[in-house]
Enzyme design. Sequence first.
Site, PDB file in Angstrom:
ATOM      1  N   ASP A  11       0.840  -1.198   0.000  1.00 30.41           N
ATOM      2  CA  ASP A  11       0.000   0.000   0.000  1.00 30.41           C
ATOM      3  C   ASP A  11       0.878   1.251   0.000  1.00 30.41           C
ATOM      4  O   ASP A  11       1.934   1.271  -0.638  1.00 30.41           O
ATOM      5  CB  ASP A  11      -0.931  -0.030   1.224  1.00 30.41           C
ATOM      6  CG  ASP A  11      -2.248   0.681   0.975  1.00 30.41           C
ATOM      7  OD1 ASP A  11      -2.262   1.938   0.994  1.00 30.41           O
ATOM      8  OD2 ASP A  11      -3.260   0.004   0.775  1.00 30.41           O
ATOM      9  N   HIS A  51      -3.566   6.086   3.725  1.00 29.08           N
ATOM     10  CA  HIS A  51      -4.408   5.009   3.222  1.00 29.08           C
ATOM     11  C   HIS A  51      -3.983   3.660   3.793  1.00 29.08           C
ATOM     12  O   HIS A  51      -4.791   2.909   4.348  1.00 29.08           O
ATOM     13  CB  HIS A  51      -4.334   4.999   1.692  1.00 29.08           C
ATOM     14  CG  HIS A  51      -5.229   4.010   1.023  1.00 29.08           C
ATOM     15  ND1 HIS A  51      -4.848   2.714   0.756  1.00 29.08           N
ATOM     16  CD2 HIS A  51      -6.497   4.133   0.541  1.00 29.08           C
ATOM     17  CE1 HIS A  51      -5.834   2.074   0.142  1.00 29.08           C
ATOM     18  NE2 HIS A  51      -6.847   2.919  -0.014  1.00 29.08           N
ATOM     19  N   SER A 194     -11.163  -0.467  -0.851  1.00 32.84           N
ATOM     20  CA  SER A 194      -9.890  -0.577  -0.130  1.00 32.84           C
ATOM     21  C   SER A 194     -10.122  -0.912   1.333  1.00 32.84           C
ATOM     22  O   SER A 194      -9.432  -1.760   1.916  1.00 32.84           O
ATOM     23  CB  SER A 194      -9.114   0.744  -0.219  1.00 32.84           C
ATOM     24  OG  SER A 194      -8.648   0.968  -1.523  1.00 32.84           O
TER      25      SER A 194
END
Length: 231
Positions: A11, A51, A194
């Site tokens: 990620d 994220h 996600s």
Amino acid sequence: MGRKIRIAVIDSGINAGLFDLNEYVIHSTGFYINSQGYIAESNMLPVRNLHGTAVAMIIRHICSDVEFISVNVLDENLSTDGRVLAYALSQVFDYRPDIIHMSLGTLKRRYIFPLKKIIKEAKKLNVLLVAAAENSGKTSYPAYLNGVIGVKSGFFENYKQYSYKKGFFLAPDGTKGIAHIQEVPVMKNSRGTSMSAAYISGHLAEILKKYKNFSANDATRILINTLKQKE
């Protein structure tokens, strides 16, 4: 406490300085295209987007008996070069993960072949691959490839719920109910497949505490059976 389930999170990197994540991240690395146009590895790449941190916090909230390998491949805009993703995946097996988590993917078919090689290696080593499908519903990879546990988003009353439909798991698409994450506005507002994929990796980690060495098909079956037992 059972054994620690090792999860490689491919990620934007995990910010281990937030909350108690330093207790869970056992190694951090990253891959990028250097000035000469080659793929390079560095453990000094900054976390430019939270994220990946949000993903890790969801997984940890579902299963606390985890340890993370943080693999930073995404920039501040959550973009990367497909070659970087494929190469990072090929290298992460060295860390002996139980699960490789990817809240990302590509629409470009030219990466199907290298991704299939990764899937073959994962099957050989009994490593589970979890990937988020593209938010718009377009066919994306590796989520749509055989041997990968693909995840889409759904609407549920609480973070523990999930379902299975037409070859994909569906899980919550936000962060409501996840401890501490509401304290960081950027992560609090994180939404999409996600986040959904992170819940499924968390549930898989819980299952792995009880079972060992099963395939993606076995994992899918066990998750579905667990779902039926809860209904």
